[in-house]
Design an enzyme around this catalytic site. Structure first.
Site, mmCIF file in Angstrom:
data_model
loop_
_atom_site.group_PDB
_atom_site.id
_atom_site.type_symbol
_atom_site.label_atom_id
_atom_site.label_comp_id
_atom_site.label_asym_id
_atom_site.label_seq_id
_atom_site.Cartn_x
_atom_site.Cartn_y
_atom_site.Cartn_z
ATOM 1 N N TYR A 96 29.823 48.983 39.793
ATOM 2 C CA TYR A 96 30.583 47.872 39.209
ATOM 3 C C TYR A 96 31.039 46.913 40.306
ATOM 4 C CZ TYR A 96 34.398 45.279 37.043
ATOM 5 O OH TYR A 96 35.224 44.270 36.604
ATOM 6 N N SER A 98 35.671 39.758 39.908
ATOM 7 C CA SER A 98 36.770 40.725 39.950
ATOM 8 C C SER A 98 37.360 40.732 41.347
ATOM 9 C CB SER A 98 36.249 42.126 39.610
ATOM 10 O OG SER A 98 37.235 43.109 39.850
#
Length: 253
Positions: A152, A139
């Site tokens: 995360y 990400s």
């Protein structure tokens, strides 16, 4: 990465980015196998794409990975591409954490330990193939974290680091190691499907497939929308981008 003639396993392939990749690669003539914990999502995706196969996998559960890998190799002996895409994202308030830390532990088990376990389980098989690819999906938030989702972001940063080490350790093998670094894409992750700020999924997948067609394939697959995050530190913009990303989240302090 060659774009046809593969047998490809994609975790989290029943929705979002995983489904987008699965459908694009399926159309190019690959045997695509999607895996995920929700049978209904898998069935919906395979029904819409005749010839695509599916297998149930709850990648958060340690005990299920080795049996799953053995079953996958048994059913699909030509398997030569693994795309570690499955992931979960949850908001956390670190200043007032729950006693059991269940969300943090689930995120680490799914996003970090899951790909590591599945890669390790399939690596002996992949090493025997004439050519193979492992693609880990990280990400842009691995490079500039969004403070609302700290675990995360930490897991994605860890997978980025793991991918670099894996690539180096496999450099004398026939296994190509790639990293796909998405920006904020319109998927169901954290309710982003209807957010106008998110990159449309179809546009993201189209750009990714274009990059994958390049020879040689770049080690890091970055669409234009993610380059600000990916190269924030290198370009000297980290503090400004971090502040801009997180300035509206002061209420969690």
């Amino acid at each position: 990465m060659k774009l046809s003639g593969n047998t490809i396993l994609i975790t989290g392939g029943g929705s979002g980015i995983g489904r987008g990749l699965a459908e694009s690669l399926h159309r190019l003539g690959n045997q695509v196998v999607i895996a995920g914990r929700r049978r209904e999502m898998l069935d919906e995706t395979t029904a819409a794409n005749p010839g695509m196969q599916s297998m149930v996998l709850d990648i958060e559960k340690r005990g299920g990975v080795l049996p799953f890998a053995a079953e996958a190799v048994g059913k699909f002996p030509a398997l030569n591409v693994l795309i570690n895409n499955a992931g979960i994202m949850r908001a956390e308030k670190l200043i007032d954490p729950p006693e059991d830390l269940a969300d943090a532990e689930a995120i680490v088990a799914t996003n970090l330990l899951g790909p590591i376990r599945l890669t390790a389980a399939l690596l002996p098989h992949l090493k025997e193939q004439a050519s193979a690819t492992i693609m880990n999906v990280t990400s842009g938030l691995a490079f500039v974290p969004m403070v609302l989702t700290p675990t995360y972001c930490a897991t994605k940063a860890a997978i980025h680091s793991y991918t670099q080490s894996l690539r180096y350790q496999l450099k004398k093998t026939k296994i190509e190691v790639l990293e796909l670094i998405p920006p904020y894409v319109a998927t169901d992750l954290m309710g982003g499907r209807s957010d106008p700020r998110a990159m449309p999924l179809n546009k993201f997948i189209t750009e990714v497939m274009s990059i994958l067609s390049l020879q040689p394939t770049p080690k890091e697959i970055c669409v234009e929308n993610v380059k600000g995050l990916r190269f924030a530190a290198e370009n000297g913009h980290y503090d400004g981008i971090f502040s801009g990303l997180n300035s509206s989240m002061a209420d969690i302090q």
